[in-house]
Design a protein around this motif. Structure first.
Motif, PDB file in Angstrom:
ATOM      1  N   THR A   1       6.229  -2.332   0.169  1.00 50.69           N
ATOM      2  CA  THR A   1       7.144  -1.694   1.128  1.00 50.69           C
ATOM      3  C   THR A   1       6.359  -0.705   1.970  1.00 50.69           C
ATOM      4  O   THR A   1       5.368  -0.114   1.529  1.00 50.69           O
ATOM      5  CB  THR A   1       8.303  -0.992   0.421  1.00 50.69           C
ATOM      6  OG1 THR A   1       7.786  -0.041  -0.523  1.00 50.69           O
ATOM      7  CG2 THR A   1       9.176  -1.992  -0.314  1.00 50.69           C
ATOM      8  N   ILE A   2       6.838  -0.488   3.161  1.00 51.80           N
ATOM      9  CA  ILE A   2       6.121   0.303   4.152  1.00 51.80           C
ATOM     10  C   ILE A   2       6.084   1.776   3.764  1.00 51.80           C
ATOM     11  O   ILE A   2       7.019   2.305   3.149  1.00 51.80           O
ATOM     12  CB  ILE A   2       6.774   0.127   5.547  1.00 51.80           C
ATOM     13  CG1 ILE A   2       5.863   0.653   6.643  1.00 51.80           C
ATOM     14  CG2 ILE A   2       8.141   0.807   5.590  1.00 51.80           C
ATOM     15  CD1 ILE A   2       6.321   0.249   8.029  1.00 51.80           C
ATOM     16  N   SER A   3       4.987   2.429   4.100  1.00 49.92           N
ATOM     17  CA  SER A   3       4.840   3.873   3.932  1.00 49.92           C
ATOM     18  C   SER A   3       4.236   4.443   5.205  1.00 49.92           C
ATOM     19  O   SER A   3       3.831   3.701   6.106  1.00 49.92           O
ATOM     20  CB  SER A   3       3.944   4.197   2.729  1.00 49.92           C
ATOM     21  OG  SER A   3       2.606   3.844   3.006  1.00 49.92           O
TER      22      SER A   3
ATOM     23  N   SER B   1      12.959  -4.032   7.156  1.00 50.30           N
ATOM     24  CA  SER B   1      11.501  -3.882   7.110  1.00 50.30           C
ATOM     25  C   SER B   1      10.901  -4.402   5.809  1.00 50.30           C
ATOM     26  O   SER B   1       9.701  -4.713   5.769  1.00 50.30           O
ATOM     27  CB  SER B   1      11.121  -2.407   7.287  1.00 50.30           C
ATOM     28  OG  SER B   1      11.399  -1.654   6.110  1.00 50.30           O
TER      29      SER B   1
ATOM     30  N   TYR C   1      15.446  -0.075   7.455  1.00 50.08           N
ATOM     31  CA  TYR C   1      14.548  -0.079   6.295  1.00 50.08           C
ATOM     32  C   TYR C   1      14.714  -1.369   5.485  1.00 50.08           C
ATOM     33  O   TYR C   1      13.724  -1.952   5.037  1.00 50.08           O
ATOM     34  CB  TYR C   1      14.819   1.137   5.418  1.00 50.08           C
ATOM     35  CG  TYR C   1      13.863   1.256   4.256  1.00 50.08           C
ATOM     36  CD1 TYR C   1      12.602   1.813   4.424  1.00 50.08           C
ATOM     37  CD2 TYR C   1      14.213   0.794   2.989  1.00 50.08           C
ATOM     38  CE1 TYR C   1      11.710   1.899   3.369  1.00 50.08           C
ATOM     39  CE2 TYR C   1      13.333   0.883   1.925  1.00 50.08           C
ATOM     40  CZ  TYR C   1      12.085   1.441   2.120  1.00 50.08           C
ATOM     41  OH  TYR C   1      11.208   1.519   1.073  1.00 50.08           O
TER      42      TYR C   1
ATOM     43  N   ASN D   1      -2.291   1.263   1.049  1.00 51.06           N
ATOM     44  CA  ASN D   1      -1.602   1.935   2.151  1.00 51.06           C
ATOM     45  C   ASN D   1      -0.117   1.617   2.173  1.00 51.06           C
ATOM     46  O   ASN D   1       0.533   1.774   3.212  1.00 51.06           O
ATOM     47  CB  ASN D   1      -2.236   1.545   3.491  1.00 51.06           C
ATOM     48  CG  ASN D   1      -3.628   2.112   3.652  1.00 51.06           C
ATOM     49  OD1 ASN D   1      -3.916   3.208   3.166  1.00 51.06           O
ATOM     50  ND2 ASN D   1      -4.496   1.368   4.313  1.00 51.06           N
ATOM     51  N   TYR D   2       0.419   1.163   1.074  1.00 47.47           N
ATOM     52  CA  TYR D   2       1.834   0.840   1.007  1.00 47.47           C
ATOM     53  C   TYR D   2       2.338   1.102  -0.403  1.00 47.47           C
ATOM     54  O   TYR D   2       1.559   1.274  -1.344  1.00 47.47           O
ATOM     55  CB  TYR D   2       2.079  -0.625   1.406  1.00 47.47           C
ATOM     56  CG  TYR D   2       1.240  -1.616   0.648  1.00 47.47           C
ATOM     57  CD1 TYR D   2       1.643  -2.075  -0.614  1.00 47.47           C
ATOM     58  CD2 TYR D   2       0.055  -2.109   1.168  1.00 47.47           C
ATOM     59  CE1 TYR D   2       0.884  -2.981  -1.326  1.00 47.47           C
ATOM     60  CE2 TYR D   2      -0.716  -3.028   0.465  1.00 47.47           C
ATOM     61  CZ  TYR D   2      -0.297  -3.457  -0.779  1.00 47.47           C
ATOM     62  OH  TYR D   2      -1.056  -4.353  -1.486  1.00 47.47           O
TER      63      TYR D   2
ATOM     64  N   PHE E   1       7.717  -6.552   6.357  1.00 47.33           N
ATOM     65  CA  PHE E   1       6.420  -5.974   6.003  1.00 47.33           C
ATOM     66  C   PHE E   1       5.700  -6.846   4.985  1.00 47.33           C
ATOM     67  O   PHE E   1       4.473  -6.996   5.034  1.00 47.33           O
ATOM     68  CB  PHE E   1       6.614  -4.560   5.456  1.00 47.33           C
ATOM     69  CG  PHE E   1       5.341  -3.822   5.197  1.00 47.33           C
ATOM     70  CD1 PHE E   1       4.544  -3.397   6.236  1.00 47.33           C
ATOM     71  CD2 PHE E   1       4.933  -3.555   3.893  1.00 47.33           C
ATOM     72  CE1 PHE E   1       3.352  -2.717   6.001  1.00 47.33           C
ATOM     73  CE2 PHE E   1       3.746  -2.873   3.648  1.00 47.33           C
ATOM     74  CZ  PHE E   1       2.952  -2.459   4.709  1.00 47.33           C
TER      75      PHE E   1
ATOM     76  N   SER F   1       0.968   3.174   6.223  1.00 44.39           N
ATOM     77  CA  SER F   1       0.897   1.816   6.754  1.00 44.39           C
ATOM     78  C   SER F   1       0.933   1.802   8.275  1.00 44.39           C
ATOM     79  O   SER F   1       0.535   0.822   8.896  1.00 44.39           O
ATOM     80  CB  SER F   1       2.059   0.970   6.218  1.00 44.39           C
ATOM     81  OG  SER F   1       2.126   1.046   4.813  1.00 44.39           O
ATOM     82  N   ILE F   2       1.438   2.884   8.884  1.00 40.38           N
ATOM     83  CA  ILE F   2       1.612   2.933  10.334  1.00 40.38           C
ATOM     84  C   ILE F   2       0.311   3.423  10.964  1.00 40.38           C
ATOM     85  O   ILE F   2      -0.026   4.608  10.880  1.00 40.38           O
ATOM     86  CB  ILE F   2       2.791   3.852  10.718  1.00 40.38           C
ATOM     87  CG1 ILE F   2       4.061   3.385   9.999  1.00 40.38           C
ATOM     88  CG2 ILE F   2       2.990   3.862  12.221  1.00 40.38           C
ATOM     89  CD1 ILE F   2       5.238   4.311  10.198  1.00 40.38           C
TER      90      ILE F   2
ATOM     91  N   TYR G   1       4.256  -9.701   6.841  1.00 39.19           N
ATOM     92  CA  TYR G   1       3.119  -9.233   7.650  1.00 39.19           C
ATOM     93  C   TYR G   1       1.865  -9.088   6.794  1.00 39.19           C
ATOM     94  O   TYR G   1       0.778  -9.519   7.186  1.00 39.19           O
ATOM     95  CB  TYR G   1       3.484  -7.902   8.309  1.00 39.19           C
ATOM     96  CG  TYR G   1       2.302  -7.152   8.860  1.00 39.19           C
ATOM     97  CD1 TYR G   1       1.691  -7.553  10.047  1.00 39.19           C
ATOM     98  CD2 TYR G   1       1.784  -6.034   8.191  1.00 39.19           C
ATOM     99  CE1 TYR G   1       0.589  -6.877  10.559  1.00 39.19           C
ATOM    100  CE2 TYR G   1       0.690  -5.347   8.691  1.00 39.19           C
ATOM    101  CZ  TYR G   1       0.105  -5.757   9.871  1.00 39.19           C
ATOM    102  OH  TYR G   1      -0.980  -5.089  10.362  1.00 39.19           O
ATOM    103  N   LEU G   2       1.997  -8.468   5.609  1.00 41.76           N
ATOM    104  CA  LEU G   2       0.839  -8.304   4.746  1.00 41.76           C
ATOM    105  C   LEU G   2       0.299  -9.648   4.260  1.00 41.76           C
ATOM    106  O   LEU G   2      -0.919  -9.853   4.155  1.00 41.76           O
ATOM    107  CB  LEU G   2       1.201  -7.441   3.544  1.00 41.76           C
ATOM    108  CG  LEU G   2       1.287  -5.923   3.774  1.00 41.76           C
ATOM    109  CD1 LEU G   2       1.621  -5.221   2.462  1.00 41.76           C
ATOM    110  CD2 LEU G   2      -0.002  -5.376   4.363  1.00 41.76           C
TER     111      LEU G   2
END
Length: 267
Positions: free
Chosen positions: A206-208, A253, A250, A149-150, A257, A211-212, A260-261
């Motif tokens: 990295t966030i995608s 993040s 960004y 998911n990222y 991120f 991911s949200i 966080y992961l």
């Protein structure tokens, strides 16, 4: 075969025009990205940056439209990668390098030749990242067998926009009457180019959009919509300032991120 009977081979060659829409978006984005080089040659830096932003928008739209229309294909995937290599691997390097040349007219051709080396590195990293994405997208699973998911590393559209951030911040400083051109030393910009290049080919998550997954109650939907409308109004009024804050957000993040992961996997 009777002339009155339809040719089965001809029927198999028929193709729904709607399935070409994602490829059309991809081609349009590539053409807009190439136009950014033309604006850079004419020292129209803001227009050149806008071209890269529009190319990133079309890159997002072509993927969404392909999934919505169920028009994904191998040739579409290859066309998308080649278009990204042009719009986000070649165009930003030419734009930023010509911008460096424009602000360092007193530099010798010898130094300008060395300034070009990091941009070659960036374009190479962009192509390597796209090649890695093509390979991993065919089996998009992590070690647990679950879909990822990222993103791994900074995506090429985001990398191109981040790469052009010196021009974006310089536009904002000019607007507020701040003379900060001396802050953009060629050496510092070259280091910035190298950093963005490494982020693109790194293994940093990295966030995608996938991911949200934050959920809200139905009673708060109206407040979210009002907030989006207000944010859109601010972006329309302050495009370049909003873009600068989006880049800073960004960049912030990326480590957030990743932390966080890492903490999520420990729990």
């Amino acid at each position: 075969m009777s002339p009155d009977k339809p040719n089965p081979l001809a029927q198999t060659e028929e193709f729904l025009i709607v399935r070409l829409i994602p490829n059309i978006f991809t081609t349009v984005g590539m053409c807009i990205g190439l136009t950014g080089i033309r604006f850079a040659l004419e020292s129209e830096w803001k227009s050149a940056v806008v071209c890269v932003l529009l190319a990133a928008f079309f890159d997002l739209v072509d993927g969404l439209s392909a999934r919505m229309l169920k028009a994904t294909s191998k040739i579409g995937a290859e066309l998308d990668s080649l278009s990204d290599a042009v719009s986000f691997g070649v165009t930003p390097t030419v734009i930023l390098y010509l911008w460096i040349v424009s602000i360092t007219k007193s530099e010798s051709s010898y130094l300008l030749g060395w300034y070009w080396v990091p941009f070659i590195f960036y374009s190479s990293c962009c192509v390597l990242r796209l090649a890695r994405f093509n390979v991993t997208s065919r089996s998009p699973s992590d070690s647990d067998g679950k879909p990822s998911n990222y993103f791994t590393g900074v995506p090429s559209p985001a990398g191109a926009i981040i790469l052009l951030s010196p021009i974006i911040f310089e536009v904002n400083m000019q607007r507020f009457g701040i003379s900060g051109i001396e802050l953009f030393r060629p050496g510092a910009i070259c280091l910035w180019v190298m950093l963005v290049s490494v982020l693109m080919v790194s293994r940093i998550p990295t966030i995608s959009l996938k991911s949200i997954k934050y959920k809200i109650s139905y009673g708060k939907v109206i407040f979210v919509l009002v907030g989006v409308i207000l944010a859109a109004a601010v972006v329309v009024r302050e495009q370049w300032l909003s873009l600068a804050f989006a880049i800073l957000f960004y960049l912030f993040s990326i480590p957030s991120f990743a932390i966080y992961l890492k903490s999520k996997k420990k729990t």
